[in-house]
Design a protein around this motif. Sequence first.
Motif, PDB file in Angstrom:
ATOM      1  N   GLU A  45       0.839  -1.208   0.000  1.00 33.42           N
ATOM      2  CA  GLU A  45       0.000   0.000   0.000  1.00 33.42           C
ATOM      3  C   GLU A  45       0.877   1.262   0.000  1.00 33.42           C
ATOM      4  O   GLU A  45       0.562   2.232  -0.677  1.00 33.42           O
ATOM      5  CB  GLU A  45      -0.934   0.036   1.225  1.00 33.42           C
ATOM      6  CG  GLU A  45      -1.918  -1.129   1.326  1.00 33.42           C
ATOM      7  CD  GLU A  45      -3.019  -1.119   0.280  1.00 33.42           C
ATOM      8  OE1 GLU A  45      -2.855  -0.546  -0.806  1.00 33.42           O
ATOM      9  OE2 GLU A  45      -4.073  -1.741   0.566  1.00 33.42           O
ATOM     10  N   GLU A 100     -11.657  -2.442   0.320  1.00 33.74           N
ATOM     11  CA  GLU A 100     -10.736  -2.928  -0.726  1.00 33.74           C
ATOM     12  C   GLU A 100     -11.517  -3.379  -1.970  1.00 33.74           C
ATOM     13  O   GLU A 100     -11.112  -3.100  -3.098  1.00 33.74           O
ATOM     14  CB  GLU A 100      -9.912  -4.113  -0.207  1.00 33.74           C
ATOM     15  CG  GLU A 100      -8.944  -3.779   0.905  1.00 33.74           C
ATOM     16  CD  GLU A 100      -7.713  -3.026   0.429  1.00 33.74           C
ATOM     17  OE1 GLU A 100      -7.502  -2.906  -0.786  1.00 33.74           O
ATOM     18  OE2 GLU A 100      -6.972  -2.548   1.290  1.00 33.74           O
ATOM     19  N   GLU A 130      -5.760  -4.598  -5.312  1.00 36.14           N
ATOM     20  CA  GLU A 130      -6.785  -4.352  -4.284  1.00 36.14           C
ATOM     21  C   GLU A 130      -7.770  -5.533  -4.192  1.00 36.14           C
ATOM     22  O   GLU A 130      -8.257  -5.841  -3.110  1.00 36.14           O
ATOM     23  CB  GLU A 130      -7.535  -3.042  -4.539  1.00 36.14           C
ATOM     24  CG  GLU A 130      -6.667  -1.802  -4.749  1.00 36.14           C
ATOM     25  CD  GLU A 130      -5.664  -1.488  -3.637  1.00 36.14           C
ATOM     26  OE1 GLU A 130      -5.659  -2.165  -2.587  1.00 36.14           O
ATOM     27  OE2 GLU A 130      -4.857  -0.565  -3.839  1.00 36.14           O
ATOM     28  N   HIS A 133      -6.177  -7.880  -1.928  1.00 30.00           N
ATOM     29  CA  HIS A 133      -6.282  -7.424  -0.525  1.00 30.00           C
ATOM     30  C   HIS A 133      -7.664  -7.767   0.045  1.00 30.00           C
ATOM     31  O   HIS A 133      -7.781  -8.133   1.209  1.00 30.00           O
ATOM     32  CB  HIS A 133      -6.035  -5.913  -0.413  1.00 30.00           C
ATOM     33  CG  HIS A 133      -4.649  -5.522  -0.798  1.00 30.00           C
ATOM     34  ND1 HIS A 133      -4.299  -4.240  -1.134  1.00 30.00           N
ATOM     35  CD2 HIS A 133      -3.525  -6.272  -0.911  1.00 30.00           C
ATOM     36  CE1 HIS A 133      -3.000  -4.208  -1.436  1.00 30.00           C
ATOM     37  NE2 HIS A 133      -2.522  -5.430  -1.315  1.00 30.00           N
TER      38      HIS A 133
HETATM   39 FE   LIG Z   1      -5.428  -2.352  -0.748  1.00 36.64          FE
END
Ligand SMILES: [Fe+2]
Length: 176
Positions: A45, A100, A130, A133
């Motif tokens: 990130e 996310e 993302e 994530h």
């Molecule tokens: Fe992320």
Amino acid sequence: MNIADILIDHAFCEQKAATKCITLIVKYPDCDFLVDTLSPVVTEEWGHFQAVLKEMKKRDIQLTHKRKDEYVTQLDKCKRGDGTRYDQLMEDCLVFALIEARSAERFKLLSEHISDQTLSKFYHELMIAEALHYRNFIEIAEQYNPKEKVRRRWEELLVQEAEIMKNLEVREDRFH
Ligand SMILES: [Fe+2]
Ligand SMILES: [Fe+2]
């Protein structure tokens, strides 16, 4: 679409993502799976933050003030404060998973519709990151809670999120 506003807002979204992962590691230091999963996400990130800054510099855009993120503020209010520590962990992880997932969706739209080819490619790569994530946060929730319980709470949060979205102002310069 104002690219400067989008990039500034995006930079702070990446900063908040890194900060929140660190917060979770500090809050649950004894949860090995969480610490091991989120440590590299912090680096990733922060890498995204630096990559956005680079794109801003190329375009002579200055990082300015951080805005309040109403979507995230409202989602945080949906977290249940009762239950065990692992219930709390599930609440934290599912809210992050939702943020996310929505970021990934937004990056997909941006990558498909932005005319700037460099940014289109950049957003496509971020969409993949993302989305991973999102999976990471779901897996952490499931590591410490039964899968069925996580799934039920996820369904509830989606309903709560839909209510939040109905009452939020729609702005084209923001990620959420
Ligand atoms: Fe992320
Ligand atoms: Fe990111």
